[in-house]
Design a protein around this motif. Sequence first.
Motif, PDB file in Angstrom:
ATOM      1  N   PRO A  36       0.785  -1.350   0.088  1.00  0.00           N
ATOM      2  CA  PRO A  36      -0.014   0.052  -0.001  1.00  0.00           C
ATOM      3  C   PRO A  36       0.980   1.278  -0.017  1.00  0.00           C
ATOM      4  O   PRO A  36       0.421   2.177  -0.351  1.00  0.00           O
ATOM      5  N   SER A  37       1.937   1.187   0.342  1.00  0.00           N
ATOM      6  CA  SER A  37       3.027   2.290   0.229  1.00  0.00           C
ATOM      7  C   SER A  37       3.583   2.666  -1.079  1.00  0.00           C
ATOM      8  O   SER A  37       4.294   3.742  -1.347  1.00  0.00           O
ATOM      9  N   LYS A  38       3.224   1.772  -2.006  1.00  0.00           N
ATOM     10  CA  LYS A  38       3.705   1.727  -3.425  1.00  0.00           C
ATOM     11  C   LYS A  38       2.712   1.601  -4.285  1.00  0.00           C
ATOM     12  O   LYS A  38       2.809   0.493  -4.986  1.00  0.00           O
ATOM     13  N   PRO A  39       1.378   1.913  -4.101  1.00  0.00           N
ATOM     14  CA  PRO A  39       0.282   1.438  -5.219  1.00  0.00           C
ATOM     15  C   PRO A  39       0.734   1.534  -6.390  1.00  0.00           C
ATOM     16  O   PRO A  39       1.396   2.494  -6.889  1.00  0.00           O
ATOM     17  N   VAL A  40       0.304   0.802  -7.326  1.00  0.00           N
ATOM     18  CA  VAL A  40       0.049   0.921  -8.708  1.00  0.00           C
ATOM     19  C   VAL A  40      -0.744   2.124  -9.366  1.00  0.00           C
ATOM     20  O   VAL A  40      -1.854   2.146  -8.962  1.00  0.00           O
ATOM     21  N   PRO A  41      -0.018   2.932 -10.039  1.00  0.00           N
ATOM     22  CA  PRO A  41      -0.740   4.155 -10.502  1.00  0.00           C
ATOM     23  C   PRO A  41      -1.634   3.969 -11.730  1.00  0.00           C
ATOM     24  O   PRO A  41      -1.387   2.469 -12.223  1.00  0.00           O
ATOM     25  N   PHE A  42      -2.730   4.614 -11.954  1.00  0.00           N
ATOM     26  CA  PHE A  42      -3.598   4.463 -12.953  1.00  0.00           C
ATOM     27  C   PHE A  42      -3.502   4.887 -14.381  1.00  0.00           C
ATOM     28  O   PHE A  42      -3.786   4.418 -15.218  1.00  0.00           O
ATOM     29  N   VAL A  43      -2.395   5.919 -14.244  1.00  0.00           N
ATOM     30  CA  VAL A  43      -1.755   6.354 -15.562  1.00  0.00           C
ATOM     31  C   VAL A  43      -0.214   6.686 -15.283  1.00  0.00           C
ATOM     32  O   VAL A  43       0.263   6.750 -14.186  1.00  0.00           O
ATOM     33  N   ASN A  44       0.571   6.821 -16.158  1.00  0.00           N
ATOM     34  CA  ASN A  44       1.833   6.785 -16.212  1.00  0.00           C
ATOM     35  C   ASN A  44       2.240   8.230 -16.428  1.00  0.00           C
ATOM     36  O   ASN A  44       3.771   8.600 -16.775  1.00  0.00           O
ATOM     37  N   TYR A  45       1.511   9.148 -16.017  1.00  0.00           N
ATOM     38  CA  TYR A  45       1.949  10.602 -16.284  1.00  0.00           C
ATOM     39  C   TYR A  45       1.365  11.432 -14.872  1.00  0.00           C
ATOM     40  O   TYR A  45       0.266  10.804 -14.250  1.00  0.00           O
ATOM     41  N   VAL A  46       1.895  12.371 -14.694  1.00  0.00           N
ATOM     42  CA  VAL A  46       1.461  13.484 -13.522  1.00  0.00           C
ATOM     43  C   VAL A  46       0.198  14.104 -13.943  1.00  0.00           C
ATOM     44  O   VAL A  46      -0.217  14.640 -14.808  1.00  0.00           O
ATOM     45  N   THR A  47      -0.920  14.093 -12.958  1.00  0.00           N
ATOM     46  CA  THR A  47      -2.102  14.672 -12.953  1.00  0.00           C
ATOM     47  C   THR A  47      -2.682  14.758 -11.612  1.00  0.00           C
ATOM     48  O   THR A  47      -2.700  13.838 -10.746  1.00  0.00           O
ATOM     49  N   GLN A  48      -3.375  15.992 -11.481  1.00  0.00           N
ATOM     50  CA  GLN A  48      -4.002  16.054 -10.225  1.00  0.00           C
ATOM     51  C   GLN A  48      -5.471  15.390 -10.226  1.00  0.00           C
ATOM     52  O   GLN A  48      -6.147  15.047  -9.164  1.00  0.00           O
ATOM     53  N   SER A  49      -6.208  15.237 -11.390  1.00  0.00           N
ATOM     54  CA  SER A  49      -7.538  14.784 -11.445  1.00  0.00           C
ATOM     55  C   SER A  49      -7.791  13.308 -12.115  1.00  0.00           C
ATOM     56  O   SER A  49      -6.566  12.665 -12.094  1.00  0.00           O
ATOM     57  N   VAL A  50      -8.785  12.985 -12.389  1.00  0.00           N
ATOM     58  CA  VAL A  50      -8.817  11.869 -13.412  1.00  0.00           C
ATOM     59  C   VAL A  50      -9.165  12.293 -14.881  1.00  0.00           C
ATOM     60  O   VAL A  50     -10.204  12.519 -15.244  1.00  0.00           O
ATOM     61  N   PRO A  51      -7.887  12.106 -15.634  1.00  0.00           N
ATOM     62  CA  PRO A  51      -8.028  12.468 -17.175  1.00  0.00           C
ATOM     63  C   PRO A  51      -8.639  11.407 -17.762  1.00  0.00           C
ATOM     64  O   PRO A  51      -8.805  10.396 -17.612  1.00  0.00           O
ATOM     65  N   GLN A  52      -9.664  12.234 -18.656  1.00  0.00           N
ATOM     66  CA  GLN A  52     -10.693  11.302 -19.288  1.00  0.00           C
ATOM     67  C   GLN A  52     -10.042  10.213 -20.166  1.00  0.00           C
ATOM     68  O   GLN A  52     -10.579   9.071 -20.518  1.00  0.00           O
ATOM     69  N   GLU A  53      -8.753  10.628 -20.659  1.00  0.00           N
ATOM     70  CA  GLU A  53      -8.019   9.804 -21.413  1.00  0.00           C
ATOM     71  C   GLU A  53      -7.638   8.186 -20.802  1.00  0.00           C
ATOM     72  O   GLU A  53      -7.258   7.245 -21.707  1.00  0.00           O
ATOM     73  N   TYR A  54      -7.515   8.204 -19.423  1.00  0.00           N
ATOM     74  CA  TYR A  54      -7.334   6.989 -18.562  1.00  0.00           C
ATOM     75  C   TYR A  54      -8.185   5.809 -19.291  1.00  0.00           C
ATOM     76  O   TYR A  54      -7.511   4.592 -19.035  1.00  0.00           O
ATOM     77  N   MET A  55      -9.171   6.008 -19.740  1.00  0.00           N
ATOM     78  CA  MET A  55     -10.163   4.720 -19.913  1.00  0.00           C
ATOM     79  C   MET A  55      -9.505   4.117 -21.287  1.00  0.00           C
ATOM     80  O   MET A  55     -10.214   2.994 -21.512  1.00  0.00           O
ATOM     81  N   VAL A  56      -8.631   4.582 -22.151  1.00  0.00           N
ATOM     82  CA  VAL A  56      -8.340   4.124 -23.171  1.00  0.00           C
ATOM     83  C   VAL A  56      -6.529   4.100 -22.810  1.00  0.00           C
ATOM     84  O   VAL A  56      -5.932   3.827 -24.207  1.00  0.00           O
ATOM     85  N   SER A  57      -6.095   4.437 -21.964  1.00  0.00           N
ATOM     86  CA  SER A  57      -4.820   4.710 -21.634  1.00  0.00           C
ATOM     87  C   SER A  57      -3.811   3.442 -21.897  1.00  0.00           C
ATOM     88  O   SER A  57      -4.243   2.421 -21.632  1.00  0.00           O
ATOM     89  N   ASP A  58      -2.568   3.696 -22.553  1.00  0.00           N
ATOM     90  CA  ASP A  58      -1.645   2.656 -22.666  1.00  0.00           C
ATOM     91  C   ASP A  58      -1.146   1.922 -21.338  1.00  0.00           C
ATOM     92  O   ASP A  58      -0.644   2.701 -20.391  1.00  0.00           O
ATOM     93  N   GLN A  59      -1.205   0.679 -21.458  1.00  0.00           N
ATOM     94  CA  GLN A  59      -1.004  -0.015 -20.043  1.00  0.00           C
ATOM     95  C   GLN A  59       0.435  -0.802 -19.901  1.00  0.00           C
ATOM     96  O   GLN A  59       0.712  -1.604 -19.100  1.00  0.00           O
ATOM     97  N   ARG A  60       1.417  -0.361 -20.937  1.00  0.00           N
ATOM     98  CA  ARG A  60       2.777  -0.968 -20.892  1.00  0.00           C
ATOM     99  C   ARG A  60       3.184  -0.594 -19.771  1.00  0.00           C
ATOM    100  O   ARG A  60       4.096  -1.246 -19.206  1.00  0.00           O
TER     101      ARG A  60
END
Length: 649
Positions: free
Chosen positions: A432-456
């Motif tokens: 829990p101290s190093k959780p998996v991020p949901f996007v690989n870039y810096v953002t304050q909010s929930v970017p709408q692009e995350y729904m098709v974001s590259d998971q590599r």
Amino acid sequence: MRRSISASVFAVFLLTTCLVGQTRSEAPEFDVKEHYTKYEYRIPMRDGVHLFTSAYVPKDSSRPYPFLIDRTPYSVGPYGVDQFRTQLGPSPDFDKAGYIFVFQDVRGRYMSEGQFVEMRPHIDNKKSSKDVDDSSDLYDTIDWLLKNVPNNNGNAGIWGISYPGFFTSASIIDSHPALKAASPQAPMTNLFMGDDAYHGGAFMLSANFGFYAIFKPQDNPQLPPKASVPFDYGTNDGYEFYLNAGPIGNLSKLLEGKSVLFDDQMRHDTFDDYWKARDLAPHMKNIHCAVLTVGGWFDAEDLQGPFTTFHSIDKNNPGIFNALVVGPWVHGGWARYDGEHLGRADFASNTGDFYRKNILFPFFEQHLKGGTDAKLPKAYVFETGTNVWRRYSAWPPKDAETRTLYLQANGGLSFDTPGSESSAFDEYVSDPSKPVPFVNYVTQSVPQEYMVSDQRFADSRTDVLVYSTPVLQEDVTIAGPLSPKLFVSTSGTDSDWDVKLIDVYPTDYSESKLDAQRPEDRNKPRTDVGPPTFAMGGYQQLVRGEPFRGKFRHSFEKPEPFTPGKVDEVGFTMQDVNHTFRRGHRIMVQIQSSWFPLTDRNPQTFVNIPDAKPSDFVKATERVYHSKTQPSGIVVQVLTNPGAAEEHR
């Protein structure tokens, strides 16, 4: 716009009074002030409360017009009969065609009287004039409009997106006889079961805090502030902000004494009476108008709501026209965007314009003005992957075959049952101290692009399991809900199981047109070293991803701890898809136990998470099993020939 809205976007919505169409960038083609007269009313409800309402009436009185109503908690401004919106209807075609456009501040918001209640519960049996809800408020509003606004044709319609979509759904129950058409778009239906607040029992952290940092209780009536002050995160990195905040219970004190709406969402972390009263689906009855429910495949806020609304209306109101439209859109994108691409996912056409001109406008013209039959099917859905519109007589399509994509040894994935006789498993350590991020870039909010974001970026982490098919030799079309069924164990007493279905592009896939070099730059000499190019070859496009909080595996009302090391079955339902994995692509599944800060962190100990202490957050070893006796996989609905299953005109 609802919970994953950023502070800056929310400010725009307040300034444009939540009329989504007004966010389109082009200059208006139609002068509203030249063609409409604006009126402002305080319409009395049966309990004596007055709701502030503005109406734009066509100056051309040569024919009568129907009402088209939008009820909102985000302000109907601009206020003043000499202050005009730049667009009135869901698209410019409506403004030119002529309607009486009505905008109403709902109870307890901005210039309306009364008390605002989050997703006000519907009252099935109203015993007195004091028993009011959104259904009675619309009924009283239509009654008053018919009697007091001249030159109407006796018909009314209602529409709205997101929270106004909820008000559309809630308002058409026990519908007024004059109500002939409704279009709930991205409607919230059950905030705990897959809409904004919780997904699979996991709290949608960044979206909810970001929303309630701006959307706060009001003393009414009041005008909107002249300027909206965004919340100061102190960093542009939401991952850093939420991790440093510690347990989510710490966030309330950051909202300056106005955290009551956020606290309601965060602290009601089981499916308790608070949520049951706000579940709109069981109340969708006595609807007598035509209904067109609209959603987007990549709606980060309210993807589940349209499906729940559509099915509940179908179940409870036989005989009415009830249809579903889903396109390749983000939240509200069908009203304001072209919908030709989302990030680097390409949909090959202006899907937004197609919908506005060929689906929504004809629907209201038919039912409110007696126009030409729009000839809409039961389900009008866009198939991603192939980028075609499909017309079906039911959703999910009747011809869909139930099959299971099984996890295999050595990271394999196939429709074949696992061959291993023993308790084969894969494992990882979730920290829990190093959780998996949901996007690989810096953002304050929930970017709408995350729904098709590259998971590599995720498949290289040691705390993410990856399973993939061989290269597909033929297209595979999946249409309908996804249902993971996992056999798991944990060394802790609770764990999240986040499942992602991914489309892996071929290694020789052509670059995105967004990354392509401009023709005028091709022959220019290089003057410096540019950033690295983005390779679409091997792109891992998220098709659908959902979290599930393991303690709810038997009940969302009564969570239960895991017994450390004991194998348990975890099954849940993810939202629908309509996607074709093309020949030459691969199907991938990723499994992990954190998705941060899209969802809050699971401490991995069985505690009440809003009251968790830092010491409750511990590492855990997670196992996922895949054998003949413990066959983990995802149940999907496969269409072998989507074209043949279509309803053809």
